[in-house]
Design a protein around this motif. Structure first.
Motif, PDB file in Angstrom:
ATOM      1  N   PRO A 258      30.084  68.459 -50.073  1.00 39.53           N
ATOM      2  CA  PRO A 258      30.997  67.977 -51.112  1.00 39.53           C
ATOM      3  C   PRO A 258      32.238  68.852 -51.209  1.00 39.53           C
ATOM      4  N   SER A 259      33.212  68.337 -51.918  1.00 38.27           N
ATOM      5  CA  SER A 259      34.444  69.086 -52.133  1.00 38.27           C
ATOM      6  C   SER A 259      34.104  70.419 -52.796  1.00 38.27           C
ATOM      7  N   ALA A 260      34.790  71.467 -52.360  1.00 35.79           N
ATOM      8  CA  ALA A 260      34.612  72.824 -52.898  1.00 35.79           C
ATOM      9  C   ALA A 260      33.236  73.417 -52.592  1.00 35.79           C
TER      10      ALA A 260
ATOM     11  N   GLY B 297      32.671  74.975 -49.868  1.00 38.72           N
ATOM     12  CA  GLY B 297      32.922  76.199 -49.103  1.00 38.72           C
ATOM     13  C   GLY B 297      33.194  75.975 -47.623  1.00 38.72           C
ATOM     14  N   LYS B 298      33.497  74.737 -47.223  1.00 34.20           N
ATOM     15  CA  LYS B 298      33.690  74.441 -45.791  1.00 34.20           C
ATOM     16  C   LYS B 298      34.920  75.188 -45.236  1.00 34.20           C
ATOM     17  N   SER B 299      36.047  75.088 -45.976  1.00 38.04           N
ATOM     18  CA  SER B 299      37.262  75.753 -45.482  1.00 38.04           C
ATOM     19  C   SER B 299      37.079  77.267 -45.477  1.00 38.04           C
ATOM     20  N   THR B 300      36.380  77.772 -46.502  1.00 38.76           N
ATOM     21  CA  THR B 300      36.151  79.220 -46.569  1.00 38.76           C
ATOM     22  C   THR B 300      35.317  79.658 -45.361  1.00 38.76           C
ATOM     23  N   LEU B 301      34.330  78.832 -44.996  1.00 38.19           N
ATOM     24  CA  LEU B 301      33.501  79.130 -43.827  1.00 38.19           C
ATOM     25  C   LEU B 301      34.386  79.225 -42.573  1.00 38.19           C
TER      26      LEU B 301
ATOM     27  N   PRO C 217      44.188  74.414 -39.442  1.00 36.80           N
ATOM     28  CA  PRO C 217      43.876  74.470 -40.870  1.00 36.80           C
ATOM     29  C   PRO C 217      43.941  73.096 -41.526  1.00 36.80           C
ATOM     30  N   GLN C 218      43.418  73.031 -42.730  1.00 36.18           N
ATOM     31  CA  GLN C 218      43.386  71.755 -43.458  1.00 36.18           C
ATOM     32  C   GLN C 218      44.817  71.250 -43.708  1.00 36.18           C
ATOM     33  N   ASP C 219      45.683  72.146 -44.184  1.00 35.16           N
ATOM     34  CA  ASP C 219      47.087  71.761 -44.370  1.00 35.16           C
ATOM     35  C   ASP C 219      47.859  72.331 -43.198  1.00 35.16           C
TER      36      ASP C 219
END
Ligand SMILES: Nc1ncnc2c1ncn2[C@@H]1O[C@H](COP(=O)(O)OP(=O)(O)OP(=O)(O)O)[C@@H](O)[C@H]1O
Length: 582
Positions: A351-353, A355-359, A397-399
């Protein structure tokens, strides 16, 4: 440091010579009044005049040379510290610092101050006692008067400093905040215009700017008052020296030449004090910038040079990794243990938040774990030389932010690279055709941060940049967020090709095309691994869990049962669109 010392040495030498040559004028006066006028010898007058003109010419030349050295010193300082501060700003930005390019602005302020002769005050001031001593030598009463005047002016400058220091510091802090707000407003121009946010943002900026202006007004007004007073004192004491000298001449205690010479000497003695007063605001700003830079340089230790390790094979491991953002008390990731191997693609969902991007950021080394360790081929990421590690990692990156420059430069990570390598990366990312359709192909200038490209185009060029240089590890954070069907198919083909080249791949994404390419699926929830295993196994468990929920919902009597205590991990609950994936 050594170079800096030798430059300072050069400036000190020039200052010594200039101040010595300044004595030519009072000596000339002494000789003209006390010798030429008494003896009436024109040859002596001509000789003295010639010598004085020569001394003044030399002084002017040395002063010009000193200015040149100062300007060069400012530029040298900028070129030496600029790259260090830029890299330092990137490091502190990763640690959550929001001061952006302020250190570089501080460096420019410091350079401006040095180049604008602000520093000469410090090199001329030590000569003030010499001029005062010479006046004393001409007559003790004149000497006492001169020393008294210098002390009064010194007290005034210290008072000025004490009264304006806090206001200057407040002005500087408020000005930085106002600049940051203005930059954010301009950067988000589209959002600002689309939603009519300008009046409110302008108001917000004006409030901060007004605080800066109020502090500037306060320090400038105090400064103006003190500068005016000191100017009056300086002009007054110079005339008063003449008056006092004339009185001593009438009493027969000094000659007319000594009277004029002492007035000139006093002017020279007080010149640095007056110069300091008139450049006070610049000095204050430069001093604040200097201390800010000093604190920053001390806070961030220079990066230690790391031994270059052998090129990695691509085994990426996380062992009991936890991450708590700086200044936060709750952790974003906890107890993450996983192993990614070459030739295998892992899809990270959740789900959103969750921790995927942090990973992803921990796997690239952008962030350092708060607990546990991240290792590439057995070596902790922190032990790798950052540049070497970067060349083996492809990160989207995501953005996606691109740099202003050409498509070619962006794909090549802003390096000089062979055409073949650039085209190969674009082809691997299936972006070659798309780039060919741009007005200038690979040479197309993409505008500030890639604003002249569509979201999908940016993402595909970002993917080409990620795979440029054959990195062993590819980390793609939602690479298909802006892609159409053609783009998604191209991405799927790229991932398949990367797998065949035995790269280690992790993709954040839940679309069917992403999951179809994944060998394993990692489900994150609330910063923990909820499931991790072969794709079919994880998807089956998710499907089973979803079926159980559906059954429970169909049986109202069981609704109070234990299974509703915690919602089972359905694909839908993991992410809105994930239902489509299975
Ligand atoms: N630097 C930071 N400071 C404070 N909190 C942070 C920071 N970075 C991430 N977080 C928090 O960590 C959590 C996870 O963020 P992350 O971006 O990793 O989630 P995500 O799973 O990628 O989300 P999404 O699918 O929406 O992109 C969020 O609650 C976020 O607020």
């Amino acid at each position: 440091m050594g170079q800096c010392r030798s430059l300072f040495g050069g400036i000190a030498f020039f200052s010594f010579a200039i101040n010595l040559l300044m004595l030519a004028s009072p000596i000339y006066m002494l000789q003209v009044y006390d010798r030429v006028l008494v003896t009436g010898r024109v040859e002596t007058l001509l000789l003295l005049t010639g010598m004085t003109v020569a001394a003044m010419l030399l002084m002017g030349a040395l002063d010009a040379l000193r200015s040149v050295v100062m300007v060069r010193m400012g530029c040298w300082l900028n070129s030496r510290l600029g790259p260090v501060l830029l890299s330092n700003s990137v490091s502190t930005r990763l640690a959550g610092d929001g001061s952006g390019a302020q250190p570089l602005r501080d460096l420019a302020t410091l350079q401006g101050f040095i180049s604008s002769q602000g520093l000469t005050v410090f090199f001329d001031a030590p000569w003030t006692p010499l001029f005062l001593a010479l006046i004393w030598f001409l007559h003790p009463v004149l000497g006492m008067f001169a020393v008294g005047s210098a002390i009064v002016l010194l007290i005034l400058s210290v008072a000025n400093e004490l009264m304006t220091r806090t206001a200057s510091e407040n002005a500087s802090t408020a000005q930085i905040r106002a600049n940051q707000q203005a930059e954010a407003t301009i950067r988000n121009a589209e959002v600002v215009r689309a939603m009519g946010m300008m009046p409110r943002l302008a108001e917000r900026w004006m409030t901060t700017n007004e605080a800066a202006l109020a502090a500037i007004r306060r320090s400038s007004e105090i400064g103006a008052f003190v500068t005016g007073l000191s100017k009056f004192i300086r002009i007054f004491v110079q005339s008063a020296t003449l008056g006092l000298g004339a009185y001593l001449v009438l009493r027969g205690e000094v000659s007319g030449g000594a009277m004029i010479a002492s007035s000139i000497l006093l002017g020279r003695a007080l010149a640095p004090v007056e110069a300091a007063m008139s450049t006070w605001r610049n000095f204050g700003t430069a001093r604040i910038a200097f201390y800010r830079l000093k604190a920053r340089m001390q806070a961030v230790p220079p990066e230690t040079r790391r031994t270059r390790l052998p090129d990695p094979y691509g085994v990426l491991e996380m062992r009991q990794v936890g991450f708590t953002p700086p200044g936060s008390r709750s952790s974003v990731l906890q107890g993450i243990t996983l192993r990614l191997v070459p030739g295998e693609a892992v899809a990270a969902i959740g789900p959103s938040a969750s921790g995927k991007s942090t990973l992803c950021k921990l796997l690239t080394g952008i962030l350092s774990p708060s607990q546990g360790e991240v290792r590439l081929d057995g070596s902790e990421l922190q032990h790798w030389d950052a540049d070497q590690l970067g060349s083996h990692i492809g990160y989207l990156p995501q953005d996606v932010e691109l740099f202003s420059g050409s498509v070619r430069e962006n794909i090549a990570r802003m390096k000089d690279a062979d055409d073949e390598a650039i085209v190969a990366a674009a082809k691997l990312a299936h972006a070659h055709e798309m780039i060919q359709k741009l007005p200038q192909g690979y040479e197309t200038q993409i505008g500030d941060s890639g604003t002249r490209l569509s979201g999908g185009q940016r993402q595909r060029i970002g993917l080409a940049r990620a795979v440029f240089g054959d990195p062993r590890v590819i980390i793609l954070d939602e690479p298909n967020a802006n892609l159409d069907q053609v783009g998604e198919a191209a991405l799927a083909a790229a991932v398949a090709e990367l797998k065949s080249q035995r790269r280690t791949i992790i993709i954040v994404g839940h679309r069917p095309s992403t999951l179809a390419q994944a060998d394993k699926v990692l489900l994150l929830r609330d910063g923990r691994i909820e499931m991790f295993g072969p794709r079919e196994e994880v998807l089956k468990r998710l499907r089973d869990a979803a079926t159980e929920v559906a059954k429970a919902a169909a049986m109202p009597n069981v609704a109070d049962g234990p299974q509703l205590g915690k919602a089972p991990p359905t694909v839908e609950s993991a992410n809105d669109e994930r239902g489509a994936a299975i």
